[in-house]
Scaffold this motif. Structure first.
Motif, PDB file in Angstrom:
ATOM      1  N   ASP A   1      42.249  51.886  -2.751  1.00  0.00           N
ATOM      2  CA  ASP A   1      42.757  51.302  -4.166  1.00  0.00           C
ATOM      3  C   ASP A   1      42.568  49.792  -4.303  1.00  0.00           C
ATOM      4  O   ASP A   1      43.558  49.101  -4.624  1.00  0.00           O
ATOM      5  CB  ASP A   1      44.312  51.692  -4.164  1.00  0.00           C
ATOM      6  CG  ASP A   1      44.506  53.253  -4.502  1.00  0.00           C
ATOM      7  OD1 ASP A   1      43.509  54.094  -4.762  1.00  0.00           O
ATOM      8  OD2 ASP A   1      45.444  53.696  -3.951  1.00  0.00           O
ATOM      9  N   GLY A   2      41.698  49.360  -3.558  1.00  0.00           N
ATOM     10  CA  GLY A   2      41.194  48.071  -3.902  1.00  0.00           C
ATOM     11  C   GLY A   2      41.848  47.113  -2.834  1.00  0.00           C
ATOM     12  O   GLY A   2      41.898  45.634  -2.969  1.00  0.00           O
ATOM     13  N   LYS A   3      42.820  47.564  -2.155  1.00  0.00           N
ATOM     14  CA  LYS A   3      43.635  46.662  -1.069  1.00  0.00           C
ATOM     15  C   LYS A   3      42.882  46.814   0.354  1.00  0.00           C
ATOM     16  O   LYS A   3      42.465  47.851   0.616  1.00  0.00           O
ATOM     17  CB  LYS A   3      45.113  47.238  -1.236  1.00  0.00           C
ATOM     18  CG  LYS A   3      45.783  47.082  -2.240  1.00  0.00           C
ATOM     19  CD  LYS A   3      47.199  47.468  -2.359  1.00  0.00           C
ATOM     20  CE  LYS A   3      47.963  47.217  -3.357  1.00  0.00           C
ATOM     21  NZ  LYS A   3      49.406  47.733  -3.378  1.00  0.00           N
ATOM     22  N   GLN A   4      42.720  45.854   1.016  1.00  0.00           N
ATOM     23  CA  GLN A   4      42.249  45.948   2.341  1.00  0.00           C
ATOM     24  C   GLN A   4      43.225  46.204   3.556  1.00  0.00           C
ATOM     25  O   GLN A   4      44.187  45.799   3.779  1.00  0.00           O
ATOM     26  CB  GLN A   4      41.675  44.406   2.672  1.00  0.00           C
ATOM     27  CG  GLN A   4      40.478  44.329   3.552  1.00  0.00           C
ATOM     28  CD  GLN A   4      39.351  44.766   3.035  1.00  0.00           C
ATOM     29  OE1 GLN A   4      39.136  44.533   1.711  1.00  0.00           O
ATOM     30  NE2 GLN A   4      38.360  45.334   3.673  1.00  0.00           N
ATOM     31  N   TYR A   5      42.632  47.354   4.141  1.00  0.00           N
ATOM     32  CA  TYR A   5      43.533  47.649   5.253  1.00  0.00           C
ATOM     33  C   TYR A   5      42.811  47.639   6.604  1.00  0.00           C
ATOM     34  O   TYR A   5      43.289  48.011   7.687  1.00  0.00           O
ATOM     35  CB  TYR A   5      44.020  49.278   4.883  1.00  0.00           C
ATOM     36  CG  TYR A   5      45.024  49.259   3.773  1.00  0.00           C
ATOM     37  CD1 TYR A   5      46.476  49.408   4.203  1.00  0.00           C
ATOM     38  CD2 TYR A   5      44.689  49.544   2.839  1.00  0.00           C
ATOM     39  CE1 TYR A   5      47.316  49.392   3.199  1.00  0.00           C
ATOM     40  CE2 TYR A   5      45.464  49.613   1.700  1.00  0.00           C
ATOM     41  CZ  TYR A   5      46.784  49.560   1.786  1.00  0.00           C
ATOM     42  OH  TYR A   5      47.715  49.899   0.920  1.00  0.00           O
TER      43      TYR A   5
END
Length: 426
Positions: A131-135
């Motif tokens: 969802d566009g977030k870096q993990y």
């Protein structure tokens, strides 16, 4: 005396506050790396600890690869007992995020240690997102490649003056090459034809070369327009076996042995077997000259399955990471990427663009020859059912592998695989 003691204590506090004396940060590290990967990572950790002897110490633990590792990460993070940093397959990010096992890594924090979307290939960077977030932060790109026996290809007229294979692009041309090699080898091609690993990676490459959609935006596996493309990929793979070019029902280890023994002219496998070939050749135990190139373009354009070892931070419930610990973890992730040339000796392609584009890497063979894979990689579908040791891999073993071996029609294999995965998703 009391005054002298008080002055000394105040001086110590002052030094600590301005960074003159720093408390050493211990970084608890988990990985799943064994064999040649494990040896190389241990060496990198030792080098890091030596260079950061006064500030940071990595405390490593190696756990069992696959499902056991990811299960332990999830259960440990849920009770706040996970590590500070860990290796992580980017293909497992969707499931890690859904289960709450991964903490987001802000782009601001990464930028502070010189990492960001401009330092990695776009598809590689995005594979660590949800969802566009870096993990997760990529560390390498590992893909399948085509290993070849130079002696056998030269005899068959398939080796160019530069020592590289010729005339392999196009499904029909590749089959024609296999036919030329058939007479001079027990098998023209060896690859795993039983189980899940290589069959999935080859299938997804051939599917990607046709722009096949594995998972539609609406959650549909194999949308109708992509079913013929999936069937064509399976038919191509099955043709290698039915044509007598590749062995049926062959396990991973057996497929490697067929190539290293000289019984097969080609071998499709991951870059991680490069050290195997290199070590055997160095010992004089290979018996022929070998090379490796990117998988040929069988269909519309280059595309090859890929995954990445990356670094992730577990979402340790109830255990907030201190700013000092976070700074140490970010330094670990950054340092590993900036020193990833040594990791490339395991056959991997460095994810960190400055390393991949360095002169030192460009002279590293055969890695540099197939490094184009960084730009043509197709990463696993972003699904909680996909990734290493996932239901998608199980479905490949249940449907695609039997189709490769003539036990199931390709059309039926794809339809049954679609129904199976759709049932699990719904």
């Amino acid at each position: 005396m009391k005054n002298l003691f008080k002055i000394a204590m105040l001086s110590t506090v002052a030094l600590l506050s301005v960074g003159g004396v720093q408390a050493k940060e211990d970084v608890v590290w988990w990985d799943f790396l064994s064999g040649g990967d494990g040896v190389r990572m241990k060496a990198l950790i030792e080098q890091f600890n030596t260079e950061h002897a006064d500030t940071i110490e990595i405390q490593p633990t190696t756990l069992e690869w696959g499902t056991p590792f990811y299960t332990k990460v999830q259960t440990s993070a849920a009770i706040g007992e996970g590590p500070d940093v860990m290796t992580y397959h980017l293909s497992r990010v969707p499931l890690g995020v859904q289960s709450g096992a991964l903490a987001e890594i802000s782009t601001t924090d990464l930028a502070g240690v010189g990492l960001g979307p401009d330092t990695f290939a776009p598809a590689n960077w995005e594979a660590g997102q949800s969802d566009g977030k870096q993990y997760a932060v990529p560390f390498d790109i590992h893909s399948i490649i085509l290993y070849y026996n130079k002696d056998k290809l030269a005899e068959a007229g398939l080796l160019g003056a530069d020592g590289l294979p010729t005339g392999l692009d196009g499904a029909d041309n590749f089959t024609a090459a296999l036919e030329k090699l058939k007479g001079g080898s027990e098998y023209a091609l060896s690859l795993q034809t039983s189980g899940d690993g290589t069959p999935w990676r080859v299938f997804y490459s051939l599917f990607g070369q046709q722009d096949g959609v594995f998972l539609g935006d609406d959650g549909t596996f194999f949308p109708d327009e992509s079913i013929p493309k999936a069937v064509k990929a399976v038919e191509t793979m099955a043709g290698w076996v039915s044509g007598g070019y590749a062995p049926a029902l062959t396990e991973y280890e057996g497929s490697v042995a067929l190539f290293t023994s000289g019984a097969a002219a080609f071998h499709i496998n991951g870059v991680w077997e490069v050290p195997t070939m290199t070590d055997l050749a160095a010992k004089g135990e290979l018996g022929f000259e070998w090379g490796a190139i990117a998988i040929p373009t069988f269909f519309d354009h280059p595309a090859t399955w890929a995954d990445s070892h990356g670094f992730a931070i577990p979402n340790n419930v109830g255990k907030e990471m201190t700013p000092e610990k976070k700074a140490a973890v970010l330094e670990v992730i950054s340092w590993m990427n900036k020193n990833s040339l040594a990791w490339a000796s395991a056959g991997h392609i460095p994810a960190y663009t400055p390393t991949r584009e360095s002169e030192a890497f460009k002279t590293m063979q055969p890695n540099a020859t197939y490094s184009i894979l960084a730009d043509t990689a197709v990463f696993d579908p972003k699904s909680t059912l996909a990734g290493v040791a996932s239901p998608v891999y199980d479905a490949v073993a249940n449907y695609i592998s039997p189709a490769m071996n003539g036990e199931l029609e390709p059309q039926a294999a794809i339809e049954e695989m679609k129904a199976d995965l759709q049932d699990q998703a719904d």
